[in-house]
Design an enzyme around this catalytic site. Structure first.
Site, mmCIF file in Angstrom:
data_model
loop_
_atom_site.group_PDB
_atom_site.id
_atom_site.type_symbol
_atom_site.label_atom_id
_atom_site.label_comp_id
_atom_site.label_asym_id
_atom_site.label_seq_id
_atom_site.Cartn_x
_atom_site.Cartn_y
_atom_site.Cartn_z
ATOM 1 N N LYS A 11 0.852 -1.204 0.000
ATOM 2 C CA LYS A 11 0.000 0.000 0.000
ATOM 3 C C LYS A 11 0.889 1.255 0.000
ATOM 4 O O LYS A 11 1.947 1.236 -0.610
ATOM 5 C CB LYS A 11 -0.969 -0.027 1.187
ATOM 6 N N GLU A 98 -9.703 -0.403 -1.793
ATOM 7 C CA GLU A 98 -9.317 0.969 -1.418
ATOM 8 C C GLU A 98 -9.318 1.882 -2.641
ATOM 9 O O GLU A 98 -9.675 3.051 -2.561
ATOM 10 C CB GLU A 98 -7.939 0.952 -0.726
ATOM 11 N N GLU A 168 -11.141 -10.543 -1.558
ATOM 12 C CA GLU A 168 -10.832 -9.792 -0.341
ATOM 13 C C GLU A 168 -12.111 -9.190 0.235
ATOM 14 O O GLU A 168 -12.554 -8.124 -0.219
ATOM 15 C CB GLU A 168 -9.852 -8.659 -0.651
ATOM 16 N N GLY A 174 -7.500 -5.178 6.894
ATOM 17 C CA GLY A 174 -6.892 -4.295 7.893
ATOM 18 C C GLY A 174 -7.684 -4.175 9.186
ATOM 19 O O GLY A 174 -7.398 -3.320 10.015
ATOM 20 N N SER A 214 -6.674 -9.558 6.562
ATOM 21 C CA SER A 214 -6.124 -9.916 7.879
ATOM 22 C C SER A 214 -5.543 -11.334 7.900
ATOM 23 O O SER A 214 -5.666 -12.054 8.902
ATOM 24 C CB SER A 214 -7.170 -9.732 8.970
#
Ligand code: PEP
Length: 252
Positions: A11, A98, A168, A174, A214
């Site tokens: 990221k 994201e 995901e 996260g 995670s």
């Protein structure tokens, strides 16, 4: 046999110097103990050329985390697929939640990015996955199918060979909340069925489908032990070499 992969997604972390230090540490660890899977690190653009050179003689492949949906020209601040390819990077991560959420990347924009990435000889790690509200409404299958249909199911069977899917669930990214291995397996099997419906059973069997959200050394063995989970796309735990190595070791 489809590829087993553990891919990192740094990221927006690591200066150039910090990234070189992390990649060097990882290179040394994996040279001493060969991994049983393909290892990829996804990094910000600024690292790509340096790390591609540094890792050229290693088992680690380099990936970008994004590329532009335009070929070239007056798009200040953008980085094209051809530019990514010219650094020596082999992969690009596209469709990360994201980028969909914060940068408003629609299925149409992602479709353009996928096409340009493939046209320029990059392999694509294409991310899909539902939000918490969608999971609670039991819409995860519909969401994943729509995301595939919107951006990658137009590809030819030949192009499809260069696609890796990363499932995901957004609620697990996260957050410390991992999908259970059973939840993940259920949707991975569904995604593989969707691939089979479009490209046939053999192509579906050959498609690598990664889990992300995670994932860490403690839960990777159970997740990767499922028949339709072919590895992981790793955010937080890819930022420290021992943590990332712990996940790679799940394939031992
Ligand atoms: C990701 O963003 O791709 C990801 C899986 O993040 P994390 O491992 O930190 O949940």
């Amino acid at each position: 046999m489809r590829k087993k992969i553990v891919a990192g997604n740094w990221k927006m972390n690591k200066t150039l110097q910090e990234g070189v230090a992390l990649a060097t540490e990882l290179k040394e660890i994996l040279a001493a103990e060969k991994p049983n899977c393909e290892v990829i690190i996804g990094t910000p653009f600024i690292h790509l050329a340096t790390l591609s050179e540094l890792l050229n003689d290693s088992v680690i492949a380099v990936s970008a985390e994004n590329c532009a949906n335009k070929e070239s020209g007056a798009y200040t601040g953008e980085v094209s697929a051809a530019m990514v390819k010219s650094t020596g990077a082999e992969y690009v991560i596209l469709g990360h939640s994201e980028r969909r959420e914060y940068y408003h990347e629609t299925p149409e924009i992602l479709k353009e990015k996928v096409d340009l990435a493939l046209a320029n000889g990059l392999k694509v790690i294409f991310c899909i996955g539902e939000s918490l509200a969608e999971r609670e409404a039991n819409k995860q299958e519909a969401v994943c199918k729509a995301e595939l249909e919107g951006s990658v199911f137009h590809l030819t069977p030949e192009q499809w060979k260069n696609i890796v899917i990363a499932y995901e669930p957004i609620w697990a990214i996260g957050t410390g909340k991992t999908a259970t291995a059973e939840q993940a397996e259920e949707i991975h099997a569904y995604i593989r069925k969707c691939v089979a419906d479009v490209y046939g059973a053999q192509a579906a069997d050959d498609t690598t489908i990664l889990y992300g959200g995670s994932c860490k050394a403690s839960n990777a063995p159970e997740l990767f032990g499922k028949p339709d989970i072919d590895g992981g796309l790793i955010g937080g735990a890819s930022l420290k070499a021992p943590d990332f190595k712990g996940i790679i070791d799940a394939w031992k």
